[in-house]
Motif scaffolding. Sequence first.
Motif, PDB file in Angstrom:
ATOM      1  N   HIS A  90       0.848  -1.185   0.000  1.00  0.00           N
ATOM      2  CA  HIS A  90       0.000   0.000   0.000  1.00  0.00           C
ATOM      3  C   HIS A  90       0.886   1.238   0.000  1.00  0.00           C
ATOM      4  CE1 HIS A  90      -3.843  -2.038   0.594  1.00  0.00           C
ATOM      5  NE2 HIS A  90      -3.211  -2.831   1.453  1.00  0.00           N
ATOM      6  N   LEU A  91       0.463   2.252  -0.724  1.00  0.00           N
ATOM      7  CA  LEU A  91       1.225   3.483  -0.775  1.00  0.00           C
ATOM      8  C   LEU A  91       1.022   4.289   0.505  1.00  0.00           C
ATOM      9  CD1 LEU A  91       0.536   4.607  -4.451  1.00  0.00           C
ATOM     10  CD2 LEU A  91       2.541   3.423  -3.560  1.00  0.00           C
ATOM     11  N   VAL A  92       2.092   4.876   1.003  1.00  0.00           N
ATOM     12  CA  VAL A  92       2.054   5.722   2.195  1.00  0.00           C
ATOM     13  C   VAL A  92       2.389   7.145   1.760  1.00  0.00           C
ATOM     14  CG1 VAL A  92       3.005   6.164   4.471  1.00  0.00           C
ATOM     15  CG2 VAL A  92       2.751   3.807   3.660  1.00  0.00           C
ATOM     16  N   LYS A  93       1.514   8.075   2.102  1.00  0.00           N
ATOM     17  CA  LYS A  93       1.700   9.455   1.683  1.00  0.00           C
ATOM     18  C   LYS A  93       2.880  10.068   2.418  1.00  0.00           C
ATOM     19  CE  LYS A  93      -0.858  13.756   0.960  1.00  0.00           C
ATOM     20  NZ  LYS A  93      -2.167  14.439   1.106  1.00  0.00           N
ATOM     21  N   PRO A  94       3.905  10.534   1.686  1.00  0.00           N
ATOM     22  CA  PRO A  94       5.071  11.123   2.360  1.00  0.00           C
ATOM     23  C   PRO A  94       4.751  12.511   2.891  1.00  0.00           C
ATOM     24  CG  PRO A  94       5.297  11.278  -0.019  1.00  0.00           C
ATOM     25  CD  PRO A  94       4.042  10.487   0.239  1.00  0.00           C
ATOM     26  N   ASP A  95       5.571  12.933   3.833  1.00  0.00           N
ATOM     27  CA  ASP A  95       5.421  14.275   4.386  1.00  0.00           C
ATOM     28  C   ASP A  95       5.950  15.305   3.389  1.00  0.00           C
ATOM     29  OD1 ASP A  95       4.398  13.169   6.693  1.00  0.00           O
ATOM     30  OD2 ASP A  95       6.371  12.995   7.636  1.00  0.00           O
ATOM     31  N   GLY A  96       5.490  16.501   3.523  1.00  0.00           N
ATOM     32  CA  GLY A  96       5.972  17.570   2.644  1.00  0.00           C
ATOM     33  C   GLY A  96       4.826  18.261   1.933  1.00  0.00           C
ATOM     34  N   ILE A  97       5.073  19.481   1.523  1.00  0.00           N
ATOM     35  CA  ILE A  97       4.070  20.285   0.844  1.00  0.00           C
ATOM     36  C   ILE A  97       4.140  20.035  -0.654  1.00  0.00           C
ATOM     37  CG2 ILE A  97       3.293  22.645   0.370  1.00  0.00           C
ATOM     38  CD1 ILE A  97       4.492  23.476   3.027  1.00  0.00           C
ATOM     39  N   ALA A  98       2.981  19.930  -1.267  1.00  0.00           N
ATOM     40  CA  ALA A  98       2.895  19.750  -2.714  1.00  0.00           C
ATOM     41  C   ALA A  98       2.066  20.893  -3.296  1.00  0.00           C
ATOM     42  CB  ALA A  98       2.275  18.408  -3.064  1.00  0.00           C
TER      43      ALA A  98
END
Length: 276
Positions: A90-98
Amino acid sequence: SGNARDFSKYETLPLEYLERLHVQMSEYEAQFADVEENKKPSKSKRKAQEKIYRTALEKEYKASQKKFVGASGEGSVTVEDKTVQQQVLHLVKPDGIAIEVYSDEVIAHIGQRVKLNGWVNHIRFQGKQLCFIDLRDSIGVIQCVGGAGIADSEEVIGLTRETCVSIYGQLKVTKRRKVDKDEANEIVELDIDFLEVIGICPVEYSQLLNEDSEVGQRLEQRHLLLRGLKTRAIMRVRSQLLMEIRRYLYSHRFEEVSPPTLVKNSCEGGCKMFQV
């Protein structure tokens, strides 16, 4: 019996998928009869449509074989009669601004992490560790590249055309060499680090229209036809033209009004009710 169908050439599909194929073909014949005044589709048209439905079902069946079960994240999957133990990815959303951008704004954000929203126009895999997703938004199409950990994730494996997604990643410039030419074009790609599925599109839904579709079928699925690049370009030119016409008329102090529509109508006896 007269309604019996030969499914011997579809032995790779389970019975439940063959039954769905039968239902889809029955609905197609009924829709064709409504459009063509109770006529039956020709043998070639019926064969072409059946191939479209069959291909979609085979793709859906293969995708279902790649899904795993188990609350612990581990399960069994059968691929070509071989049972192996694998872990669900499963994909894990990384930290950081997009930064949320459109496809025509990517050049100004090269090297930055961005978020693109749109529909899956096309997806292709090269092995298990690399995939290419052509993402289409209201402006254009941009290619998104997913490497190891992305291409083999459950979210990407289950993608179908016209699925609505949000894709995160870093924009980069890639050189693509032309065939039989020395020079190379520079294109902007999105290196995927996370993908979020907003709304999944059923496989049958995305296969309703193709290059071989008849005029009646295109008119029935007009809302899908408008998603094509050619039709969208025509609509964009039309919108721009109407906007410029309105701008010119407004600049000359015209006002736009919406009067009642007068239509020519007749009574049952054939006499004209009024002259237009």
